[in-house]
Motif scaffolding. Structure first.
Motif, PDB file in Angstrom:
ATOM      1  N   VAL A   1       0.991  -1.325   0.114  1.00  0.00           N
ATOM      2  CA  VAL A   1       0.152  -0.007   0.062  1.00  0.00           C
ATOM      3  C   VAL A   1       0.790   1.319   0.123  1.00  0.00           C
ATOM      4  CG1 VAL A   1      -1.780   0.987   1.752  1.00  0.00           C
ATOM      5  CG2 VAL A   1      -2.516  -1.080   0.442  1.00  0.00           C
ATOM      6  N   GLY A   2       2.236   0.989   0.796  1.00  0.00           N
ATOM      7  CA  GLY A   2       2.775   2.149   0.465  1.00  0.00           C
ATOM      8  C   GLY A   2       3.740   2.658  -0.493  1.00  0.00           C
ATOM      9  N   GLY A   3       4.049   1.403  -1.099  1.00  0.00           N
ATOM     10  CA  GLY A   3       4.931   1.599  -2.187  1.00  0.00           C
ATOM     11  C   GLY A   3       3.870   2.102  -3.281  1.00  0.00           C
ATOM     12  N   MET A   4       2.733   1.456  -3.476  1.00  0.00           N
ATOM     13  CA  MET A   4       1.739   1.399  -3.977  1.00  0.00           C
ATOM     14  C   MET A   4       1.290   3.479  -4.308  1.00  0.00           C
ATOM     15  SD  MET A   4       1.348  -0.317  -6.817  1.00  0.00           S
ATOM     16  CE  MET A   4       0.032   0.482  -7.832  1.00  0.00           C
ATOM     17  N   ALA A   5       1.438   3.996  -3.232  1.00  0.00           N
ATOM     18  CA  ALA A   5       0.915   5.051  -2.970  1.00  0.00           C
ATOM     19  C   ALA A   5       2.507   6.156  -3.448  1.00  0.00           C
ATOM     20  CB  ALA A   5       0.694   5.607  -1.418  1.00  0.00           C
ATOM     21  N   HIS A   6       3.268   6.192  -3.534  1.00  0.00           N
ATOM     22  CA  HIS A   6       4.396   6.514  -3.931  1.00  0.00           C
ATOM     23  C   HIS A   6       4.073   6.553  -5.199  1.00  0.00           C
ATOM     24  CE1 HIS A   6       5.310   8.026  -0.183  1.00  0.00           C
ATOM     25  NE2 HIS A   6       6.285   6.994   0.184  1.00  0.00           N
ATOM     26  N   ILE A   7       4.068   5.160  -5.561  1.00  0.00           N
ATOM     27  CA  ILE A   7       4.056   5.353  -7.401  1.00  0.00           C
ATOM     28  C   ILE A   7       2.929   6.207  -8.113  1.00  0.00           C
ATOM     29  CG2 ILE A   7       3.916   3.606  -9.278  1.00  0.00           C
ATOM     30  CD1 ILE A   7       6.827   4.318  -7.571  1.00  0.00           C
ATOM     31  N   VAL A   8       1.781   6.154  -7.604  1.00  0.00           N
ATOM     32  CA  VAL A   8       0.404   6.574  -7.579  1.00  0.00           C
ATOM     33  C   VAL A   8       0.752   7.882  -7.961  1.00  0.00           C
ATOM     34  CG1 VAL A   8      -1.733   7.165  -7.809  1.00  0.00           C
ATOM     35  CG2 VAL A   8      -1.170   4.672  -8.126  1.00  0.00           C
ATOM     36  N   CYS A   9       1.341   8.243  -6.804  1.00  0.00           N
ATOM     37  CA  CYS A   9       1.231   9.610  -6.946  1.00  0.00           C
ATOM     38  C   CYS A   9       2.490  10.298  -8.322  1.00  0.00           C
ATOM     39  CB  CYS A   9       1.542  10.661  -4.904  1.00  0.00           C
ATOM     40  SG  CYS A   9       0.505  10.470  -4.502  1.00  0.00           S
ATOM     41  N   MET A  10       3.514   9.748  -7.809  1.00  0.00           N
ATOM     42  CA  MET A  10       4.701   9.626  -8.878  1.00  0.00           C
ATOM     43  C   MET A  10       4.364  10.026 -10.512  1.00  0.00           C
ATOM     44  SD  MET A  10       7.874  11.133  -7.956  1.00  0.00           S
ATOM     45  CE  MET A  10       8.205  10.228  -6.741  1.00  0.00           C
ATOM     46  N   LEU A  11       3.924   8.715 -10.746  1.00  0.00           N
ATOM     47  CA  LEU A  11       3.151   9.097 -12.030  1.00  0.00           C
ATOM     48  C   LEU A  11       2.463  10.044 -12.443  1.00  0.00           C
ATOM     49  CD1 LEU A  11       2.259   4.968 -12.826  1.00  0.00           C
ATOM     50  CD2 LEU A  11       4.456   5.819 -13.398  1.00  0.00           C
ATOM     51  N   ARG A  12       2.114  10.736 -11.954  1.00  0.00           N
ATOM     52  CA  ARG A  12       0.439  11.802 -12.144  1.00  0.00           C
ATOM     53  C   ARG A  12       2.349  13.094 -12.661  1.00  0.00           C
ATOM     54  NH1 ARG A  12       0.522  15.246  -8.728  1.00  0.00           N
ATOM     55  NH2 ARG A  12      -0.857  16.831  -9.254  1.00  0.00           N
TER      56      ARG A  12
END
Length: 316
Positions: A159-170
């Motif tokens: 969950v923590g890793g995906m939260a960072h990646i989703v925000c980074m991909l924007r």
């Protein structure tokens, strides 16, 4: 001049790959540092793999304490493997990483670091149950409970890793593609963004806050109760035995959270070069020392080592 939070419009060129600047740009340091970090990486691989194999091969180590230690070694092995190979490349040639590879490295780095926080927390709770509730230990720390705890550990990491990646991909990277670091870390990537990073900064605050506060508080409460229980033991031998079961874990927790605090609680005025240096202990040295911490002061591991030496000698 265009600010960091503004996009370039139709003239922007989206960056598809990044250049990792590395730890240092001084040519005379490149080769010595390459061999230094290669040695650290090899020792980390051998130490963590050795501990994993020992735990798997020795039935007397199939207990909750060593189940968590197995996962700690696995996590250390993985997150040092995510970072170090790319770092070594930067010492010998230009280190180019694609956008997809960069996001993948960032995800797995965040995933395994968060995992380590919660594994250390689970180990603290295990020591609390063993010392403060010994009669209920088999029920409190049953294999079903341990498995559920480890599933929870990896879910929190995901969950923590995906939260960072989703925000980074924007984000859009359309100016410089030079990352002033030896890995794809969040701060240097945010510096390259030509779109607003406010959401990313908020997400960093939330994810780091949750995944540091909860483990730290749980570990602090566990060891406060453990210390209180130990001090109530009248016999010196009993106190010594209780301290010995917690000593290695206290050292590992102190090193990990101490290094993390040193890294993340620096003044905001600290330069990126200072940030790179401060990450070395947390990212490279800490996974290297954990196997030695848990083997040097652990009698069960010593017994397992002796047994396996005898097996090897017999087979040879």
């Amino acid at each position: 001049m265009i600010g960091r939070g503004m996009a370039f419009g139709n003239s922007s060129i989206t960056v598809k790959e990044f250049f990792l600047l590395g730890l240092t740009q001084q040519p005379e340091l490149q080769l010595p540092l390459f061999f230094l970090f290669l040695a650290i990486f090899v020792v980390s691989i051998v130490g963590n793999m050795g501990l994993i194999v020992l735990i798997v091969l020795n039935p007397h180590l199939h207990t909750p304490m060593y189940y968590f230690l197995f996962n700690l070694s696995f996590t250390d092995l993985c997150y040092s493997s995510v970072i170090t190979p790319k770092m070594l490349v930067s010492f010998v040639k230009q280190n180019i990483i694609s956008h997809a590879e960069c996001m993948t490295q960032l995800f797995f780095f965040a995933f395994f670091v968060i995992d380590e926080c919660y594994i250390l927390t689970a180990m603290a709770y295990d020591r609390y149950a063993a010392i403060c509730k010994p009669l209920l230990y088999q029920v409190t720390m049953s294999y079903q409970v341990c498995h559920l705890m480890i599933v929870g550990v990896y879910v929190m990491g995901f969950v923590g890793g995906m939260a960072h990646i989703v925000c980074m991909l924007r984000l859009t990277f359309c100016d410089s593609n030079i990352i002033n670091h030896y890995m794809c870390d969040i701060p240097p990537l945010l510096q390259l963004s030509c779109t607003s990073t406010a959401i990313n900064e908020l997400m960093v605050f939330i994810v780091v806050g949750v995944n540091v506060t909860m483990p730290s508080l749980t570990i602090f409460i566990s060891y406060t109760l453990i210390l209180s229980n130990i001090l109530s033991i009248r016999s010196t031998e009993g106190r010594s035995k209780a301290f010995s079961t917690c000593g290695s874990h206290v050292i590992a927790v102190s090193l990990f959270f101490g290094a993390a605090a040193f890294m993340y609680l620096k003044p905001s005025s600290a330069s990126m070069d200072e940030d790179k240096v401060s990450t070395i202990f947390l990212y490279h040295c800490e996974p290297n020392v954990n196997p030695f911490i848990y083997s040097l002061w652990n009698n069960d591991v010593h017994i397992a080592l002796r047994k396996n030496k005898r097996k090897i000698c017999f087979l040879s």
